[in-house]
Design a protein around this motif. Structure first.
Motif, PDB file in Angstrom:
ATOM      1  N   ASN A 638       0.855  -1.187   0.000  1.00  0.00           N
ATOM      2  CA  ASN A 638       0.000   0.000   0.000  1.00  0.00           C
ATOM      3  C   ASN A 638       0.892   1.237   0.000  1.00  0.00           C
ATOM      4  N   ILE A 639       1.115   1.810  -1.160  1.00  0.00           N
ATOM      5  CA  ILE A 639       2.060   2.918  -1.267  1.00  0.00           C
ATOM      6  C   ILE A 639       1.521   4.221  -0.694  1.00  0.00           C
ATOM      7  N   LEU A 640       0.230   4.266  -0.401  1.00  0.00           N
ATOM      8  CA  LEU A 640      -0.353   5.482   0.176  1.00  0.00           C
ATOM      9  C   LEU A 640      -0.632   5.337   1.677  1.00  0.00           C
ATOM     10  N   TYR A 641      -0.119   4.288   2.281  1.00  0.00           N
ATOM     11  CA  TYR A 641      -0.436   4.057   3.696  1.00  0.00           C
ATOM     12  C   TYR A 641      -0.014   5.241   4.569  1.00  0.00           C
ATOM     13  N   ASN A 642       1.062   5.911   4.244  1.00  0.00           N
ATOM     14  CA  ASN A 642       1.533   7.053   5.033  1.00  0.00           C
ATOM     15  C   ASN A 642       0.920   8.376   4.607  1.00  0.00           C
ATOM     16  N   GLY A 643      -0.029   8.315   3.687  1.00  0.00           N
ATOM     17  CA  GLY A 643      -0.770   9.516   3.340  1.00  0.00           C
ATOM     18  C   GLY A 643      -0.214  10.271   2.153  1.00  0.00           C
ATOM     19  N   TYR A 644      -0.780  11.453   1.934  1.00  0.00           N
ATOM     20  CA  TYR A 644      -0.405  12.320   0.830  1.00  0.00           C
ATOM     21  C   TYR A 644       0.730  13.261   1.247  1.00  0.00           C
ATOM     22  N   THR A 645       1.781  13.317   0.442  1.00  0.00           N
ATOM     23  CA  THR A 645       2.854  14.298   0.613  1.00  0.00           C
ATOM     24  C   THR A 645       3.101  14.953  -0.737  1.00  0.00           C
ATOM     25  N   PHE A 646       3.125  16.276  -0.729  1.00  0.00           N
ATOM     26  CA  PHE A 646       3.263  17.006  -1.991  1.00  0.00           C
ATOM     27  C   PHE A 646       4.715  17.371  -2.268  1.00  0.00           C
ATOM     28  N   TYR A 647       5.067  17.372  -3.554  1.00  0.00           N
ATOM     29  CA  TYR A 647       6.414  17.736  -4.005  1.00  0.00           C
ATOM     30  C   TYR A 647       6.314  18.959  -4.916  1.00  0.00           C
ATOM     31  N   GLN A 648       7.198  19.944  -4.682  1.00  0.00           N
ATOM     32  CA  GLN A 648       7.113  21.233  -5.353  1.00  0.00           C
ATOM     33  C   GLN A 648       7.115  21.116  -6.878  1.00  0.00           C
ATOM     34  N   ALA A 649       7.840  20.168  -7.410  1.00  0.00           N
ATOM     35  CA  ALA A 649       7.894  20.018  -8.866  1.00  0.00           C
ATOM     36  C   ALA A 649       6.512  19.795  -9.465  1.00  0.00           C
ATOM     37  N   HIS A 650       5.612  19.205  -8.683  1.00  0.00           N
ATOM     38  CA  HIS A 650       4.328  18.761  -9.215  1.00  0.00           C
ATOM     39  C   HIS A 650       3.338  19.882  -9.484  1.00  0.00           C
ATOM     40  N   TYR A 651       3.683  21.115  -9.153  1.00  0.00           N
ATOM     41  CA  TYR A 651       2.817  22.229  -9.529  1.00  0.00           C
ATOM     42  C   TYR A 651       2.770  22.404 -11.051  1.00  0.00           C
ATOM     43  N   LEU A 652       3.832  21.982 -11.744  1.00  0.00           N
ATOM     44  CA  LEU A 652       3.886  22.027 -13.203  1.00  0.00           C
ATOM     45  C   LEU A 652       4.354  20.676 -13.730  1.00  0.00           C
ATOM     46  N   SER A 653       4.039  20.396 -14.980  1.00  0.00           N
ATOM     47  CA  SER A 653       4.433  19.127 -15.581  1.00  0.00           C
ATOM     48  C   SER A 653       5.817  19.229 -16.212  1.00  0.00           C
ATOM     49  N   PRO A 654       6.528  18.104 -16.288  1.00  0.00           N
ATOM     50  CA  PRO A 654       7.834  18.100 -16.959  1.00  0.00           C
ATOM     51  C   PRO A 654       7.686  17.899 -18.462  1.00  0.00           C
ATOM     52  N   PHE A 655       8.648  18.397 -19.210  1.00  0.00           N
ATOM     53  CA  PHE A 655       8.742  18.066 -20.627  1.00  0.00           C
ATOM     54  C   PHE A 655       9.472  16.735 -20.772  1.00  0.00           C
ATOM     55  N   SER A 656       9.141  15.986 -21.810  1.00  0.00           N
ATOM     56  CA  SER A 656       9.816  14.709 -22.030  1.00  0.00           C
ATOM     57  C   SER A 656      11.269  14.948 -22.439  1.00  0.00           C
ATOM     58  N   TYR A 657      12.109  14.001 -22.112  1.00  0.00           N
ATOM     59  CA  TYR A 657      13.537  14.124 -22.435  1.00  0.00           C
ATOM     60  C   TYR A 657      13.752  14.209 -23.946  1.00  0.00           C
TER      61      TYR A 657
END
Length: 690
Positions: A638-657
């Protein structure tokens, strides 16, 4: 064919769909234009113009389709609503990665550019025949669509290339893909919206096609989004002019200057102006008659006009609905959906404790305030008692009707007689289906959404797509709340117009207390307490609590649009996710009383409740909390057992390599004109750095 086109133009058919594909820097080469139909060779009459923009409606607006609850799930993955699987991409570091390949999706923009440029030239040359009003209408739709396509890119990537002409083999495609500062992208979007607003008709095709009022409301959304994004994300590197903005060292930005305060104010002013125009033109007229439940068997609709606005096949009769999607089950293939059918079961979703607790009491007080009269949450009915009537109407409680169809009740009673049970006159909701074997029919939190649920059994047939309730795309209430928020941010106070709009929204929800009463009773030490399990993420911007008035405006927006899919965009533009760390989504108070419901025992007398945290567990343990924690039911795998944690990068999407390489003057991703968004690495499959 003529009859089909005529019906589309008159709004007699539901909105059609054209799939959109993605592209890369090299994908512009050797492509036949507009699916081999060139504007130069086909679009010569007003009626023909009308067939172009209709194809993009399902691309630019959310679509209520598929074998799921559709529109009733659009808030999933936020602190408002929880899906069975949770939002792993947004709230885990290792699930969202830099794509190896994939384009930025310019095909649709390219096609619309070609249509606009070639058609405008033909209009200027007098080569388009037909009604000038219709010509303007369809060109207005095209400008609206281009603005929406760019708005999607702005929200996804921030800085983005601006291309208003069709790119072809003679263009330097690497040059054309230089990312432009996001404020300039936003200004271009508003420029297109102004062109659209100038050309569109006020009320066209029963509001199933884009019209002037819908465009004004959407413009207010776009402008407010950019104003608040630039305000709350300042200093993060996501806003042009920041010291760590990744675009600052690019050669084409060497002469770029920005006054960040002036930019925020510009967009706020644009939001205020557009919102007021549409709000003054379309006041609230559809009222809540304060009836919370159908009165008699067979009384499917008409028992509350406000409720019906979200569960009616014909939304043209509701003035507040500015743009909507029409469905028709008689077409082949059927254009219908399954929302009511899925809401009749659990739909593998549910509103959260955080959302439910944020609704005010009818006396205007938060539930924690002294004298609020809050009745507690040992049952859903008690939770809803004396609360904001939007909560009472749009969440099922134990005593709410689930089925008032006489044929269905007769079938149920036939079985109950066989089992020696008393007959019923109406089928009540009674309890959530928390333990359904069919995972798609499970309630996730115990708070089942009733918004968009039509009691008419014809809308609930599960064997086929039968629900033809219209889908609201834009309604005037959003423009009202946009004005309230933008004007408060611009001036630091609530003017008479904002107060009037806000009072009208509250009165319809059954709240008659002055706004000042609510603000005075709003305790930000409670609202912004990250140790309180159900705290509202929107109590914060950039990790800091906001003031009580601004928070009250955000809470009003949350209550008005609960379950309608606006929450995620709001949280992103407010930078309200910085403080989200190990946040546990919760549902109903299960372990005080609800767990005793007889429906949680199977026909063999065995309890369906297993709360040991093991692989077969069906409920979160009482030792954790008395509230359902859907992502802490099972401990293993269960990868969400410890709950939601946000990461700053996720406010915007990345471009593909690969895309960064293709759009680079020297072929290296590190020097790409599509420079990577901050906190995302320049490497394939890279995870958020921060």
């Amino acid at each position: 064919m003529k009859n089909i086109i005529s019906n589309i133009l008159k709004g007699g058919l539901p909105i059609l769909c054209l799939g959109m594909t993605v592209t890369s820097c090299s994908d512009f080469l050797d492509r036949p234009p507009l699916d081999a139909i060139s504007p130069g060779s086909y679009y010569t009459t007003a009626d023909q113009l009308g067939t172009f923009p209709i194809n993009y409606y399902t691309s630019i607006f959310p679509n209520n389709s598929g074998w799921w609850a559709g529109v009733a799930t659009f808030d999933n993955g936020t602190d408002n609503q929880a899906a069975r699987s949770g939002n792993t991409g947004m709230f885990l570091q290792d699930q969202w990665k830099v794509p190896t390949a994939g384009g930025i999706g310019m095909n649709a923009i390219r096609n619309v550019n070609k249509f606009i440029n070639e058609t405008e030239a033909k209009i200027a040359a007098g080569k388009i025949t037909g009604s000038s009003d219709l010509i303007n209408q369809y060109m207005g739709e095209a400008y609206f669509i281009r603005a929406m396509l760019y708005y999607d890119k702005l929200q996804t990537y921030g800085d983005f290339p601006i291309s208003l002409t069709e790119l072809n083999i003679d263009n330097d495609l690497v040059e054309a893909n230089k990312r432009q500062p996001r404020n300039l992208v936003a200004r271009q979007i508003l420029s297109d919206m102004d062109k659209a607003i100038d050309k569109l008709q006020v009320n066209f095709a029963s509001k199933v096609r884009i019209n002037k009022n819908a465009a004004l409301a959407m413009k207010s959304r776009m402008a407010l989004y950019e104003a608040t994004f630039e305000k709350y994300h300042r200093g993060t590197g996501r806003v042009p002019g920041d010291a760590n903005w990744p675009g600052k060292n690019k050669e084409w930005n060497k002469n770029f200057t920005i006054n960040q305060d002036d930019e925020v104010n510009f967009f706020l002013d644009q939001a205020i102006d557009a919102a007021k125009k549409v709000c003054d033109a379309v006041p609230l007229t559809t009222q809540n008659n304060h009836v919370m439940n159908p009165g008699t068997v067979g009384n499917f609709n008409g028992w509350n006009p406000y409720y019906d606005m979200f569960a009616s096949p014909d939304l043209s009769k509701y003035p507040e609905v500015l743009l909507w999607r029409q469905f028709n089950s008689n077409l082949t293939p059927s254009l219908a959906h399954l929302t009511s059918n899925k809401l009749r079961g659990g739909a593998a979703t549910g509103w959260t404790r955080g959302l439910v607790e944020s609704f005010l009491m009818k006396n205007g007080l938060p539930i924690y305030a002294s004298g609020s009269g809050y009745h507690g949450d040992t049952t859903v009915d008690l939770t809803k008692t004396d609360r904001d009537e939007r909560l009472q109407l749009f969440v099922f409680g134990e005593s709410n009707d689930l089925d008032i169809d006489q044929k269905s009740i007769d079938l149920i009673n036939k079985q109950r007689v066989k089992e020696g049970k008393p007959t019923i006159t109406k089928l009540l909701f009674d309890a959530a289906t928390l333990f359904a074997t069919d995972q798609a029919s499970r309630d996730v939190t115990g708070y089942r959404q009733r918004k968009f649920y039509n009691y008419n059994p014809d809308m609930q047939l599960g064997q086929t797509f039968s629900d033809v309730d219209g889908q609201i795309i834009i309604r005037v209430e959003e423009a009202m709340l946009n004005y309230i928020e933008a004007s408060y941010l611009r001036t630091g106070s609530l003017d008479a117009t904002a107060t009037g709009y806000w009072t009208a929204l509250r009165a319809r929800a059954g709240i008659t207390a002055p706004i000042s009463t609510t603000i005075a009773a709003t305790d930000m030490t409670k609202e912004a307490d990250v140790n309180r399990p159900s705290y509202d993420w929107a109590a914060f911007s950039a990790g800091q609590p906001v003031d009580a008035t601004l928070y009250s405006i955000r809470r009003e927006r949350r209550s008005e649009f609960a379950g309608e899919g606006l929450r995620n965009d709001d949280l992103i533009r407010w930078a309200s996710l910085d403080q989200v760390k190990n946040y546990q989504i919760e549902g109903v108070n299960f372990w005080d009383q609800i767990y005793q419901n007889p429906s949680f025992v199977n026909d063999k007398g065995v309890s369906l409740i297993i709360a040991d945290g093991g692989a077969k567990a069906t409920m979160s343990a009482k030792e954790l909390t008395k509230y359902i924690r859907p992502y802490q039911i099972q401990k293993t795998n269960n990868i969400l057992y410890n709950g939601y944690t946000f990461y700053q990068a996720h406010y915007l999407s990345p471009f593909s390599y690969q895309e960064m390489q293709l759009c680079s003057p020297d072929g290296t991703a590190e020097n790409s004109n599509l420079y990577q968004n901050i906190y995302w690495p320049v490497e394939a499959n890279g995870e958020a750095i921060k």
